[in-house]
Scaffold this motif. Sequence first.
Motif, PDB file in Angstrom:
ATOM      1  N   PRO A  53     -18.395  57.396  14.125  1.00 13.48           N
ATOM      2  CA  PRO A  53     -17.731  57.198  12.829  1.00 13.48           C
ATOM      3  C   PRO A  53     -18.627  57.508  11.629  1.00 13.48           C
ATOM      4  O   PRO A  53     -18.142  58.030  10.615  1.00 13.48           O
ATOM      5  CB  PRO A  53     -17.335  55.719  12.856  1.00 13.48           C
ATOM      6  CG  PRO A  53     -17.254  55.370  14.302  1.00 13.48           C
ATOM      7  CD  PRO A  53     -18.300  56.188  14.984  1.00 13.48           C
ATOM      8  N   GLU A  54     -19.909  57.186  11.719  1.00  6.70           N
ATOM      9  CA  GLU A  54     -20.807  57.465  10.591  1.00  6.70           C
ATOM     10  C   GLU A  54     -21.032  58.964  10.436  1.00  6.70           C
ATOM     11  O   GLU A  54     -21.096  59.477   9.315  1.00  6.70           O
ATOM     12  CB  GLU A  54     -22.135  56.733  10.775  1.00  6.70           C
ATOM     13  CG  GLU A  54     -23.153  56.956   9.673  1.00  6.70           C
ATOM     14  CD  GLU A  54     -22.727  56.407   8.314  1.00  6.70           C
ATOM     15  OE1 GLU A  54     -23.463  56.654   7.336  1.00  6.70           O
ATOM     16  OE2 GLU A  54     -21.672  55.750   8.220  1.00  6.70           O
ATOM     17  N   VAL A  55     -21.154  59.677  11.565  1.00  7.82           N
ATOM     18  CA  VAL A  55     -21.245  61.137  11.491  1.00  7.82           C
ATOM     19  C   VAL A  55     -19.973  61.686  10.857  1.00  7.82           C
ATOM     20  O   VAL A  55     -20.023  62.542   9.962  1.00  7.82           O
ATOM     21  CB  VAL A  55     -21.475  61.742  12.891  1.00  7.82           C
ATOM     22  CG1 VAL A  55     -21.309  63.269  12.850  1.00  7.82           C
ATOM     23  CG2 VAL A  55     -22.860  61.378  13.419  1.00  7.82           C
ATOM     24  N   ARG A  56     -18.832  61.175  11.282  1.00 11.25           N
ATOM     25  CA  ARG A  56     -17.549  61.645  10.753  1.00 11.25           C
ATOM     26  C   ARG A  56     -17.375  61.293   9.278  1.00 11.25           C
ATOM     27  O   ARG A  56     -16.669  62.003   8.544  1.00 11.25           O
ATOM     28  CB  ARG A  56     -16.402  61.045  11.571  1.00 11.25           C
ATOM     29  CG  ARG A  56     -16.299  61.606  12.977  1.00 11.25           C
ATOM     30  CD  ARG A  56     -15.566  62.920  12.997  1.00 11.25           C
ATOM     31  NE  ARG A  56     -15.567  63.547  14.306  1.00 11.25           N
ATOM     32  CZ  ARG A  56     -14.875  64.644  14.594  1.00 11.25           C
ATOM     33  NH1 ARG A  56     -14.127  65.228  13.664  1.00 11.25           N
ATOM     34  NH2 ARG A  56     -14.935  65.180  15.797  1.00 11.25           N
ATOM     35  N   ARG A  57     -17.997  60.216   8.838  1.00 10.10           N
ATOM     36  CA  ARG A  57     -17.923  59.855   7.414  1.00 10.10           C
ATOM     37  C   ARG A  57     -18.616  60.911   6.555  1.00 10.10           C
ATOM     38  O   ARG A  57     -18.150  61.255   5.454  1.00 10.10           O
ATOM     39  CB  ARG A  57     -18.586  58.497   7.174  1.00 10.10           C
ATOM     40  CG  ARG A  57     -18.539  58.044   5.716  1.00 10.10           C
ATOM     41  CD  ARG A  57     -19.347  56.787   5.481  1.00 10.10           C
ATOM     42  NE  ARG A  57     -20.778  57.013   5.598  1.00 10.10           N
ATOM     43  CZ  ARG A  57     -21.545  57.521   4.608  1.00 10.10           C
ATOM     44  NH1 ARG A  57     -20.995  57.876   3.448  1.00 10.10           N
ATOM     45  NH2 ARG A  57     -22.846  57.685   4.784  1.00 10.10           N
ATOM     46  N   VAL A  58     -19.717  61.448   7.072  1.00 11.07           N
ATOM     47  CA  VAL A  58     -20.523  62.395   6.300  1.00 11.07           C
ATOM     48  C   VAL A  58     -20.087  63.834   6.540  1.00 11.07           C
ATOM     49  O   VAL A  58     -20.050  64.651   5.614  1.00 11.07           O
ATOM     50  CB  VAL A  58     -22.020  62.223   6.650  1.00 11.07           C
ATOM     51  CG1 VAL A  58     -22.872  63.238   5.892  1.00 11.07           C
ATOM     52  CG2 VAL A  58     -22.479  60.808   6.338  1.00 11.07           C
ATOM     53  N   ILE A  59     -19.753  64.151   7.792  1.00 14.79           N
ATOM     54  CA  ILE A  59     -19.495  65.533   8.185  1.00 14.79           C
ATOM     55  C   ILE A  59     -17.999  65.767   8.398  1.00 14.79           C
ATOM     56  O   ILE A  59     -17.343  65.051   9.153  1.00 14.79           O
ATOM     57  CB  ILE A  59     -20.249  65.888   9.488  1.00 14.79           C
ATOM     58  CG1 ILE A  59     -21.760  65.650   9.325  1.00 14.79           C
ATOM     59  CG2 ILE A  59     -19.958  67.322   9.908  1.00 14.79           C
ATOM     60  CD1 ILE A  59     -22.438  66.547   8.319  1.00 14.79           C
ATOM     61  N   ASP A  60     -17.477  66.798   7.737  1.00 15.43           N
ATOM     62  CA  ASP A  60     -16.100  67.243   7.934  1.00 15.43           C
ATOM     63  C   ASP A  60     -16.145  68.458   8.867  1.00 15.43           C
ATOM     64  O   ASP A  60     -16.575  69.543   8.459  1.00 15.43           O
ATOM     65  CB  ASP A  60     -15.481  67.618   6.581  1.00 15.43           C
ATOM     66  CG  ASP A  60     -14.074  68.177   6.702  1.00 15.43           C
ATOM     67  OD1 ASP A  60     -13.548  68.258   7.834  1.00 15.43           O
ATOM     68  OD2 ASP A  60     -13.497  68.554   5.661  1.00 15.43           O
ATOM     69  N   PHE A  61     -15.708  68.264  10.120  1.00 18.43           N
ATOM     70  CA  PHE A  61     -15.796  69.336  11.094  1.00 18.43           C
ATOM     71  C   PHE A  61     -14.719  70.405  10.914  1.00 18.43           C
ATOM     72  O   PHE A  61     -14.624  71.322  11.736  1.00 18.43           O
ATOM     73  CB  PHE A  61     -15.771  68.753  12.516  1.00 18.43           C
ATOM     74  CG  PHE A  61     -17.057  68.090  12.912  1.00 18.43           C
ATOM     75  CD1 PHE A  61     -18.116  68.840  13.405  1.00 18.43           C
ATOM     76  CD2 PHE A  61     -17.218  66.718  12.771  1.00 18.43           C
ATOM     77  CE1 PHE A  61     -19.313  68.235  13.758  1.00 18.43           C
ATOM     78  CE2 PHE A  61     -18.405  66.098  13.130  1.00 18.43           C
ATOM     79  CZ  PHE A  61     -19.462  66.859  13.617  1.00 18.43           C
ATOM     80  N   ASP A  62     -13.952  70.318   9.844  1.00 23.18           N
ATOM     81  CA  ASP A  62     -13.036  71.400   9.486  1.00 23.18           C
ATOM     82  C   ASP A  62     -13.694  72.396   8.536  1.00 23.18           C
ATOM     83  O   ASP A  62     -13.107  73.430   8.215  1.00 23.18           O
ATOM     84  CB  ASP A  62     -11.768  70.841   8.842  1.00 23.18           C
ATOM     85  CG  ASP A  62     -10.897  70.084   9.838  1.00 23.18           C
ATOM     86  OD1 ASP A  62     -10.887  70.481  11.016  1.00 23.18           O
ATOM     87  OD2 ASP A  62     -10.257  69.096   9.432  1.00 23.18           O
ATOM     88  N   GLN A  63     -14.905  72.063   8.081  1.00 21.65           N
ATOM     89  CA  GLN A  63     -15.658  72.925   7.174  1.00 21.65           C
ATOM     90  C   GLN A  63     -16.987  73.301   7.831  1.00 21.65           C
ATOM     91  O   GLN A  63     -17.487  72.577   8.691  1.00 21.65           O
ATOM     92  CB  GLN A  63     -15.908  72.203   5.845  1.00 21.65           C
ATOM     93  CG  GLN A  63     -14.663  71.800   5.089  1.00 21.65           C
ATOM     94  CD  GLN A  63     -13.834  72.992   4.665  1.00 21.65           C
ATOM     95  OE1 GLN A  63     -14.385  74.032   4.279  1.00 21.65           O
ATOM     96  NE2 GLN A  63     -12.510  72.866   4.737  1.00 21.65           N
ATOM     97  N   PRO A  64     -17.576  74.450   7.433  1.00 21.89           N
ATOM     98  CA  PRO A  64     -18.819  74.894   8.076  1.00 21.89           C
ATOM     99  C   PRO A  64     -19.920  73.833   8.039  1.00 21.89           C
ATOM    100  O   PRO A  64     -20.084  73.117   7.046  1.00 21.89           O
ATOM    101  CB  PRO A  64     -19.205  76.126   7.258  1.00 21.89           C
ATOM    102  CG  PRO A  64     -17.895  76.665   6.772  1.00 21.89           C
ATOM    103  CD  PRO A  64     -17.071  75.443   6.461  1.00 21.89           C
ATOM    104  N   VAL A  65     -20.635  73.746   9.134  1.00 23.10           N
ATOM    105  CA  VAL A  65     -21.716  72.774   9.324  1.00 23.10           C
ATOM    106  C   VAL A  65     -22.968  73.523   9.772  1.00 23.10           C
ATOM    107  O   VAL A  65     -22.873  74.476  10.557  1.00 23.10           O
ATOM    108  CB  VAL A  65     -21.346  71.736  10.405  1.00 23.10           C
ATOM    109  CG1 VAL A  65     -22.478  70.736  10.616  1.00 23.10           C
ATOM    110  CG2 VAL A  65     -20.044  71.024  10.059  1.00 23.10           C
TER     111      VAL A  65
END
Length: 265
Positions: A141-153
């Motif tokens: 959840p904390e990774v998902r809070r910061v990172i939007d995996f629909d946008q380039p990472v």
Amino acid sequence: MRQNGFRAEEIDTGRPHPARIYDYLLGGKDNYEVDRAAGDRLAAAAPEVRIGVQANRDFMRRAVRYVVGGGVRQILDIGTGLPTSPNVHEIARQVAPDVRVAYVDNDPIVNVHANALLTGAGATGVVLGDLRDPQAVVDNPEVRRVIDFDQPVALLLVAVLHFLTDAEKPEQIVATLRDALPAGSFLVLSHATGDFADRSGAQAVYTNATATLNLRSHGAVERFFDGFELVDPGLAQVPFWRPDAPPATKPGEIGFYGGVARKAR
């Protein structure tokens, strides 16, 4: 989530840990006597190790500037190690102040130090997680809070995969992470090698550490980039990957490969 393959409360500081050895070799102070002793043995077995870890860190800085300069605004740094300034978020925000960074490491001590350092650092997150369980990292959840995996990472795996054995299927781990990334994402990866010298003595230092050192050839490291397109100059010794100035070392003197690659689709 497990840390380093076992529960966090079972992790003891009586054995050297790769992150703390690395911190010691960089001149840091967040380490124990057992880590310093291991670092000294490592330097005796591989005299270039101190300039090697610094060259690896310099590669990371250049690579972060490259991917952020290319438009990426979020970074997932797995195996981040103990905080050493400038940190990834500091480097990235020199290029673009709106970059978000999620740091992941399996050492609770790293987690405590990182949380203390990053208090008030804005759009950053610190996660106690294990690269050996990549899906759990992606779903955290904390990774998902910061990172939007629909946008380039930009996925950073800097000097971490060589602490995974072949039996732990590192190529499959990287593939799981790759498949979570959308098109336009980047992989920044560096890895220790024995291509240029016999480093069995260096490997032996990690026998009693919390993770073993698993050196790999150029071809084996390059396979981690399957599904990505390497940017010039491809997989190179880290001092020779887009250097800011002529490298101070000669080819073959540094036992680290590094590369940056883009996911086209």
